[in-house]
Design a protein around this motif. Structure first.
Motif: not given
Length: 320
Positions: A131, A170, A175, A289, A302
Motif C-alpha cells: 500500500t 486492510d 479493500g 481501501l 494491506r
C-alpha cells in the motif's frame, strides 16, 4: 451491485458457486508438517525448476486428503465452473507464519494448477503488492478503486493464471477483491458491439523487462477470436483513458466495463487466503481501501503477494 457469493442463494451461477476451499484439520496438520520440510525452490530461466515441482508434488502426495482439495480446485478454475477459487490456508499461516516455509507450501499447491514463473525478472517469484499512499490511487498499490482488468493485457501470451496471497488485509476492513466473468459480460453485448471489440484498436501500458510472455501487443483487440481455453478477453478499464481511442471503440469498451460491474462478486481476503484467477475467463480488481491509511503504520497496511502461472500450451515449460 456487488454480490458476496457466500450469501446468495438460488440457481447455480458464477456468482454463487462454492469457490472457497476450506481444508480439514487433518490435512492442515499434514501440510504444516510438509511446509516445515519443503526445500527452497530453484528456477530454470524464469520458470520454477522441474526438479522442484517434482519434489513438491511428492511431498503433497504424502498427505492423503490433499487429492480431495486438488479434485475441487482444478475443476473450479475451469471454463465450465467459476474460473476462480480461494484456498483458505489461514490456520497454516498462523502456524508457520508467512515466511519461506509458508511460501514454499503455497507454491507447491499452485504447481498443481500450472507452472509458477517470473514474467518480471526484476521482481522475485512472489511479487509484493503493498500500500503506497503516494501511488496513483487506481493502481494495484494505491488506495482507491482498482478497476477490472486482466494482468499483462498488452502481451501476446499473458499468464494463464494470476494468484494473490493475502499477507495482511486492510486493518480498516475495506479493500475487498472484486471479480467478474468477462466472457459472460461479453455475451450480454450486441453482435455489433462484439464486432467492434474484435478490432485491434486498444492500447495500455508499456513493455519493459518482460520474459516468456511473447511480444508486445499494441494495439490489441479485446476479443481475439481464440477458443476460451486459449484466448482472452483482453480488458483493462485503464485503456479507456488511452489517447487515440475513437468514440465508437471507447463507447463499447465502456459498455463492457459496465456489464462487468453489473454482475460481479466481492469478498475480503484474510491472512493466508490464496486467490487463484483463470485469466482466460475472469477479470479482477479491488474496492477502495479504508480512509485513514495515514494513521496506520506502513508495516501494518494491506499487503498481498502475487504469483503468475503458465499452463500447458503456452510458451516455456508447462505442467504435465
Amino acid at each position: 451491485m456487488p454480490v458476496d457469493e457466500r450469501e446468495r442463494g438460488g440457481a447455480v451461477s458464477f456468482l454463487e458457486l462454492d469457490s472457497f476451499i476450506d481444508l480439514p484439520k487433518e490435512l492442515e496438520d499434514d501440510l504444516i508438517e510438509i511446509g516445515g520440510r519443503l526445500p527452497a525452490w530453484s528456477v530454470e530461466g524464469t520458470f520454477l525448476a522441474r526438479s522442484t515441482i517434482e519434489r513438491y508434488r511428492t511431498e503433497l502426495d504424502s498427505a492423503p486428503l490433499f487429492l480431495d482439495v486438488k479434485d475441487r480446485l482444478l475443476p473450479q478454475l475451469g471454463e465450465a465452473a467459476g474460473g476462480y477459487a480461494v484456498v483458505r490456508l489461514r490456520n497454516i499461516a498462523q502456524a508457520l507464519g508467512i515466511g519461506n516455509q509458508f511460501l514454499r507450501l503455497a507454491t507447491a499447491i499452485l504447481t498443481e494448477v500450472a507452472t509458477p514463473f517470473q514474467p518480471f525478472r526484476r521482481w522475485p517469484l512472489w511479487k509484493e503488492i503493498g500500500t503506497n499512499l503516494h501511488a496513483n490511487p487506481g493502481l494495484s498499490t494505491g488506495t482507491g478503486y482498482n478497476a477490472f482488468h486482466m494482468d499483462l493485457v498488452n502481451v501476446t501470451q499473458p499468464p494463464d493464471y494470476t494468484t494473490l496471497l493475502c499477507v495482511r488485509p486492510d486493518p480498516l476492513g475495506a479493500g475487498a477483491s472484486i471479480l467478474s466473468d468477462a466472457r459472460a459480460a461479453v455475451s450480454r453485448l450486441t453482435p455489433s458491439d462484439r464486432a467492434l471489440l474484435a478490432d485491434a484498436a486498444y492500447s495500455y501500458g508499456s513493455f519493459f523487462d518482460l520474459s516468456d510472455v511473447g511480444e508486445e501487443y499494441k494495439p490489441f483487440p479485446v476479443l481475439d477470436g481464440e477458443p476460451e481455453d486459449l484466448g482472452f478477453v483482453r480488458f483493462t478499464a485503464k485503456m479507456l483513458s488511452e489517447s487515440g481511442l475513437d468514440e465508437a471503440h471507447a463507447h463499447v469498451a465502456k459498455e463492457l466495463a459496465d456489464q462487468m460491474v453489473a454482475e460481479h462478486v466481492s469478498f475480503t481476503l484474510q491472512r493466508g487466503d490464496v486467490l487463484v484467477v483463470n485469466q482466460h475467463r475472469v477479470v479482477h480488481g479491488r474496492e477502495p481501501l479504508g480512509g485513514g491509511q495515514r494513521d496506520i503504520a506502513p508495516e501494518d497496511r494491506r499487503l498481498l503477494l502475487q504469483l503468475f502461472l503458465c499452463g500447458a500450451g503456452t510458451t516455456g515449460q508447462a505442467v504435465t
